[in-house]
Design an enzyme around this catalytic site. Structure first.
Site, PDB file in Angstrom:
ATOM      1  CG  ASP A 161      56.511  69.758  76.387  1.00 37.67           C
ATOM      2  OD1 ASP A 161      57.069  70.857  76.171  1.00 37.67           O
ATOM      3  OD2 ASP A 161      55.597  69.310  75.667  1.00 37.67           O
ATOM      4  CG  ASP A 162      54.679  72.552  79.125  1.00 38.60           C
ATOM      5  OD1 ASP A 162      55.140  73.691  79.314  1.00 38.60           O
ATOM      6  OD2 ASP A 162      54.534  72.051  77.996  1.00 38.60           O
TER       7      ASP A 162
ATOM      8  CD  GLU B  27      53.577  69.508  70.935  1.00 37.16           C
ATOM      9  OE1 GLU B  27      53.893  70.635  70.524  1.00 37.16           O
ATOM     10  OE2 GLU B  27      53.223  69.279  72.119  1.00 37.16           O
TER      11      GLU B  27
HETATM   12  N1  HPA Z   1      54.115  72.674  72.582  1.00 36.71           N
HETATM   13  C1  HPA Z   1      54.165  73.883  72.018  1.00 36.71           C
HETATM   14  N2  HPA Z   1      54.293  74.988  72.731  1.00 36.71           N
HETATM   15  C2  HPA Z   1      54.396  74.883  74.055  1.00 36.71           C
HETATM   16  C3  HPA Z   1      54.355  73.662  74.675  1.00 36.71           C
HETATM   17  C4  HPA Z   1      54.212  72.495  73.896  1.00 36.71           C
HETATM   18  O1  HPA Z   1      54.150  71.344  74.389  1.00 36.71           O
HETATM   19  N3  HPA Z   1      54.482  73.907  76.010  1.00 36.71           N
HETATM   20  C5  HPA Z   1      54.616  75.230  76.160  1.00 36.71           C
HETATM   21  N4  HPA Z   1      54.561  75.839  74.980  1.00 36.71           N
HETATM   22 ZN    ZN Z   2      57.540  71.976  74.320  1.00 36.22          ZN
END
Ligand code: HPA
Ligand code: ZN
Length: 326
Positions: free
Chosen positions: A268-269, A189
């Site tokens: 994701d969030d 990421e």
């Molecule tokens: N990346 C890593 N950890 C996380 C993320 C993310 O996008 N969202 C919540 N914890």
């Molecule tokens: Zn994530």
């Protein structure tokens, strides 16, 4: 609409401002400063976002708070065409605030058990270790969670990425495999391809969460393709956290598809990054990044890459089982 599975969503990242306010009132708590800001937040990087994400969790205290949180997500996801979700949760982010693990797991489970009847979808939990809290703490929370072994289907690895390599977690992932649990990990990421290699070779994961930086390593791309390794990509998240260009039209997803990788689209969030899974598809389509055929391919990939029983996957892929009941 094709049936969709959502495979990369953090339940804590679905905590909306309106639910924060409601829970603050109910639990007689102040509204966390991060939630007092008006308008959409902008984040410089993953750690910048994680500060707000963890601060806002303060309002989650009681079992029913976790149930309400999960119900709000399940309702919204079902409206987006999600027939199955594999939902991450971060137990350490709650136990370190003094909230018992049982409150978290049982509260979330209360909602998930009702999901077929209430929302016509199924959902399972994947317990994530916070990589910046290190492997010892991961082992400790894993030990504690074994009392609830039937309430989650797998383990994952999330939180601050750079400087916290997957290899640190070899022991706890090996235990999870021996215990018959699925394994996934965030990698590629913010960090480079080397964390994706480690997740594959050392953690023996079955999916890579994000993985967009795999494209920088042709040998890795060939390996991911040969194994049909799913990558749970989250385009709006990548833009919001500046892990891909600010213009979503430049997102690497079509390149990944073109390389023959097993890509899925996820949120994701969603309360932090500007939308749920359908919003991610809409943004990609609007920007001309993917066409209708690619949308259908991505939807089929999500079903195939899920941990649902093979018979249900086949039924969903043949269009025979769009909605479920218990
Ligand atoms: N990346 C890593 N950890 C996380 C993320 C993310 O996008 N969202 C919540 N914890
Ligand atoms: Zn994530």
């Amino acid at each position: 609409m094709c049936p969709l599975a959502e495979l990369h969503v953090h339940i804590e990242g679905t905590l909306s401002h309106s639910l924060i306010r409601e829970l603050a009132r109910r639990n007689d708590l102040p509204i966390p400063p991060a939630a007092r800001r008006d308008g959409p937040s902008s984040f410089g990087c993953l750690d910048d976002f994680l500060r707000d994400y963890y601060a806002n969790l303060d309002v989650l205290r009681e079992r029913r708070d976790f149930t309400d949180l999960a119900n709000a997500y399940l309702k919204r996801a079902s409206q987006a065409g999600v027939v199955h979700a594999e939902i991450f949760f971060d137990p350490q982010s709650h136990t370190r605030r003094g909230v018992p693990l049982s409150t978290v797991i049982l509260g979330l489970s209360d909602a998930l058990e009702e999901a077929p009847d209430r929302f016509g979808m199924t959902a399972s939990l994947i317990m994530c270790f916070l990589r910046d809290r290190g492997p010892q703490e991961a082992c400790a929370i894993y030990d504690e969670a074994l009392a609830f072994r039937d309430r989650f289907i797998g383990v994952g690895l999330d939180s601050s990425e750079e400087g916290f390599p997957p290899s640190w977690f070899a022991g706890v992932f090996a235990r999870a495999k021996a215990d018959g649990l699925h394994r996934v990990a965030h990698a590629g990421e913010e960090s480079g391809p080397e964390y994706v290699w480690e997740a594959l070779d050392i953690l023996d994961v079955e999916r890579i969460d994000h993985g967009i930086r795999s494209l920088e390593d042709l040998e890795l791309v060939a390996r991911l393709k040969a194994e049909g390794m799913p990558l749970t990509v989250c385009p709006l998240s990548n833009v919001a956290l500046r892990n891909s260009p600010a213009d979503i039209a430049q997102h690497p997803l079509p390149v990944m598809l073109g390389e023959g990788l097993m890509v899925t689209v996820n949120s994701d969030d969603p309360e932090y990054f500007g939308g749920y899974i359908d919003d991610n598809f809409a943004a990609l389509t609007r920007a001309g990044v993917i066409d209708g055929a690619q949308c259908r391919q991505l939807a089929r990939n999500s079903i195939r890459a899920s941990f649902m029983p093979e018979a249900r996957k086949a039924a969903l892929l043949s269009g025979e089982d769009i909605r479920v009941s218990r």
